[in-house]
Design a protein around this motif. Structure first.
Motif, PDB file in Angstrom:
ATOM      1  N   GLU A 356       0.819  -1.220   0.000  1.00 27.84           N
ATOM      2  CA  GLU A 356       0.000   0.000   0.000  1.00 27.84           C
ATOM      3  C   GLU A 356       0.848   1.263   0.000  1.00 27.84           C
ATOM      4  N   CYS A 357       1.912   1.256  -0.790  1.00 29.81           N
ATOM      5  CA  CYS A 357       2.775   2.442  -0.867  1.00 29.81           C
ATOM      6  C   CYS A 357       2.125   3.584  -1.620  1.00 29.81           C
ATOM      7  N   GLY A 358       1.173   3.269  -2.506  1.00 30.36           N
ATOM      8  CA  GLY A 358       0.457   4.305  -3.234  1.00 30.36           C
ATOM      9  C   GLY A 358       1.082   4.738  -4.542  1.00 30.36           C
ATOM     10  N   MET A 359       2.208   4.138  -4.934  1.00 28.79           N
ATOM     11  CA  MET A 359       2.866   4.546  -6.164  1.00 28.79           C
ATOM     12  C   MET A 359       2.000   4.273  -7.392  1.00 28.79           C
ATOM     13  N   CYS A 360       1.229   3.201  -7.371  1.00 24.47           N
ATOM     14  CA  CYS A 360       0.358   2.875  -8.505  1.00 24.47           C
ATOM     15  C   CYS A 360      -0.660   3.994  -8.742  1.00 24.47           C
ATOM     16  N   ALA A 361      -1.291   4.441  -7.664  1.00 25.36           N
ATOM     17  CA  ALA A 361      -2.274   5.513  -7.782  1.00 25.36           C
ATOM     18  C   ALA A 361      -1.618   6.839  -8.155  1.00 25.36           C
ATOM     19  N   TYR A 362      -0.403   7.035  -7.688  1.00 24.27           N
ATOM     20  CA  TYR A 362       0.316   8.291  -7.946  1.00 24.27           C
ATOM     21  C   TYR A 362       0.598   8.474  -9.439  1.00 24.27           C
ATOM     22  N   VAL A 363       0.953   7.376 -10.135  1.00 26.95           N
ATOM     23  CA  VAL A 363       1.314   7.496 -11.551  1.00 26.95           C
ATOM     24  C   VAL A 363       0.139   7.237 -12.485  1.00 26.95           C
ATOM     25  N   CYS A 364      -0.981   6.779 -11.950  1.00 27.46           N
ATOM     26  CA  CYS A 364      -2.112   6.389 -12.793  1.00 27.46           C
ATOM     27  C   CYS A 364      -2.667   7.579 -13.582  1.00 27.46           C
ATOM     28  N   PRO A 365      -2.615   7.548 -14.935  1.00 31.98           N
ATOM     29  CA  PRO A 365      -3.154   8.672 -15.717  1.00 31.98           C
ATOM     30  C   PRO A 365      -4.675   8.763 -15.655  1.00 31.98           C
ATOM     31  N   SER A 366      -5.322   7.660 -15.264  1.00 35.81           N
ATOM     32  CA  SER A 366      -6.781   7.655 -15.158  1.00 35.81           C
ATOM     33  C   SER A 366      -7.271   8.095 -13.780  1.00 35.81           C
ATOM     34  N   LYS A 367      -6.311   8.340 -12.865  1.00 38.63           N
ATOM     35  CA  LYS A 367      -6.639   8.797 -11.498  1.00 38.63           C
ATOM     36  C   LYS A 367      -7.571   7.830 -10.775  1.00 38.63           C
TER      37      LYS A 367
END
Length: 393
Positions: A356-367
Motif C-alpha cells: 500500500e505504498c500508493g505509487m500505482c495511484a500516484y502514476v495512474c493517468p486515469s486517477k
C-alpha cells in the motif's frame, strides 16, 4: 477518548470491560489476536461501533477521562522463547499492523527501518529523542532471538543519522547504514534484498530467510515493555500540512485527530481533507473524530489548493502501475478483480503482498483509487479465507 478494539491486522479484540467500569492507564481492555490497553484513567461510558482510520466503524471502548493511577505492570524479562509472548502481551505492532515477530524461527539478522516517508518524520523524531532506548531495545531483541547482527537504515539527510551512529559506537554488531532518500524506502522485502543480500520468494516472509524487519516505534515500545512494563499506549505522530504549528507530537492512543490538530495550533485556512499516514499512501478520513491508533504515523491537513480533483477515468491498460510497483504486482488487475469482488482472483495474484505504498495511484493517468480498492480486496480475501477455515473446521 475512543480506543478501538482493532489496531492491528486481524480480527477485532474481545472487550474485557463493561460500561460503568473504572479503568487505569495501562489496563488491559481488549484481548484477541493482539492486545489493547487503556491509555488513560477514567470510566467506560460506552462500548459501541465508532469511527476508525480504516474508514469503517469498529467496536471501541469510550472512556471519560479523569485523573487516576497507572496500572501496576511489572517489567518483563526478555529471553529466548518469550519474545513473541511479550510482543503480544504488551500489544506491540508494526506500522502495517502486523506483529513484530510472527514465527518462532532462527533469526540471523535484524533490520530496523529508520527511514521517513515523504511528509512523515516520526521515525527521525523518535531517534533524536530516544536513541539510547532504541539501541537498548534492539540489543534486547537481538539477544532474545539470537541474531548476530543488526542494521539500522536511515536517510543520508536525516538529523538522526549522526545521533544513532554516536549511540552505537560501542556495538560492533549494530551497523548504521545511510541510504539516499527515495520512495517507498521501507518495504520489508526491499530492505532485506538491499541490506541483507537475501531475496524473499513470493509467498514467503523475511523471517523465512532468517531476517527480522522492524520499525523504530516498535523497538521503542519493546524497550518500554521490557524496561518499564509499559504497554503500547502512545504514538509519536507527524502533524503536517495546513496547521499553524506542524511537527511531531507524542499522542495517547485513542485521542481524536481533531484534538491533535488543535494542540498544534489548529488549522491554517479552511481544511477540506484530512489524510492519515501520508499524502501518497495514506487514507482520507470522513471525520476528524477518528482516533489515533497504533498504526497512525502522520496526520496531513489539506486545503482546497492542495487537492487535485480530476475525476477518475476508465483504466487504459498503460501498465504504468506495474512498472512502479516495488513488489512486482499487477495493480490494474488487482483493482479490476477487487472492484468486482472476485476475491479468489485477488488471492491468486498475491494481493496480500501489496504494501500500500500508493505509487500505482500516484502514476495512474486515469486517477483511479487503486490503493483504496486494493485495501477493499485485501479485506475481502481475509473474510473469504476466514470463512473457508471455519467451513473446514
Amino acid at each position: 477518548m475512543i480506543i478501538p478494539l482493532q489496531q492491528h491486522a486481524g480480527a477485532v479484540c474481545n472487550p474485557l470491560v463493561r460500561v460503568g467500569d473504572t479503568v487505569s492507564i495501562g489496563q488491559l481492555i481488549g484481548d484477541g489476536e493482539s492486545r489493547i490497553h487503556s491509555s488513560v484513567s477514567g470510566e467506560v461510558t460506552a462500548l459501541s461501533e465508532m469511527p476508525h482510520p480504516s474508514g469503517k466503524d469498529v467496536l471501541s471502548v469510550v472512556i471519560e477521562t479523569r485523573n487516576g493511577e497507572k496500572k501496576d505492570i511489572k517489567p518483563e524479562e526478555l529471553h529466548a522463547g518469550t519474545i513473541k509472548s511479550i510482543i503480544r502481551e504488551f500489544g506491540i505492532v508494526e506500522p502495517n499492523g502486523l506483529s513484530t515477530m510472527s514465527k518462532q524461527v532462527d533469526i540471523d539478522t535484524i533490520i530496523i527501518n529508520g527511514t521517513n516517508t515523504g511528509d512523515l518524520s516520526a521515525n527521525a523524531a523518535l531517534m533524536l529523542d530516544h536513541p539510547s532506548e532504541i539501541v537498548h531495545g534492539l540489543k534486547a531483541l537481538m539477544e532474545s532471538v539470537g541474531a548476530k547482527k543488526a542494521i539500522i537504515v536511515i536517510e543520508l539527510n536525516s538529523e538522526a543519522l549522526h545521533v544513532m551512529r554516536t549511540e552505537t559506537i560501542p556495538d560492533s554488531n549494530i551497523k548504521i547504514v545511510a541510504t539516499p532518500a527515495y520512495y517507498p524506502a521501507g518495504t520489508e522485502n526491499t530492505l532485506v534484498k538491499k541490506f541483507a543480500r537475501k531475496k524473499v520468494p513470493r509467498g514467503s516472509t523475511p523471517e523465512d530467510r532468517g531476517v527480522l524487519v522492524s520499525g523504530i516505534a516498535a523497538i521503542k515500545a519493546l524497550y518500554d515493555a521490557v524496561h518499564d512494563g509499559i504497554p503500547m499506549i502512545t504514538k509519536t505522530v507527524t502533524v503536517a500540512g495546513a496547521v499553524r504549528s506542524p511537527g511531531n507530537v507524542l499522542v495517547e492512543i485513542g485521542t481524536s485527530v481533531k484534538h491533535v490538530i488543535d494542540e498544534c495550533g489548529g488549522c491554517s485556512g479552511t481544511p477540506v481533507k484530512i489524510v492519515i499516514n501520508g499524502a501518497i499512501s495514506g487514507a482520507a478520513q470522513y471525520s476528524d473524530e477518528v482516533p489515533v491508533i497504533k498504526t497512525t504515523s502522520g496526520i496531513l491537513v489539506q486545503t482546497e489548493s492542495d487537492i487535485n480533483r480530476e475525476p477518475p477515468a476508465p483504466c487504459i491498460n498503460c501498465a504504468w502501475c506495474v512498472d512502479e510497483c516495488p513488489i512486482g504486482l499487477m495493480p490494474h488487475l488487482l483493482y479490476g478483480y477487487a472492484d468486482s469482488a472476485q476475491f479468489d482472483k485477488c488471492a491468486e495474484l498475491y494481493i496480500g503482498d501489496c504494501v500500500e505504498c500508493g505509487m500505482c495511484a500516484y502514476v495512474c493517468p486515469s486517477k483511479l483509487p487503486l490503493v483504496q480498492i486494493i485495501r477493499y480486496g485485501k479485506h475481502g480475501v481475509a473474510e473469504m479465507e476466514g470463512g473457508t477455515v471455519e467451513a473446514e473446521a
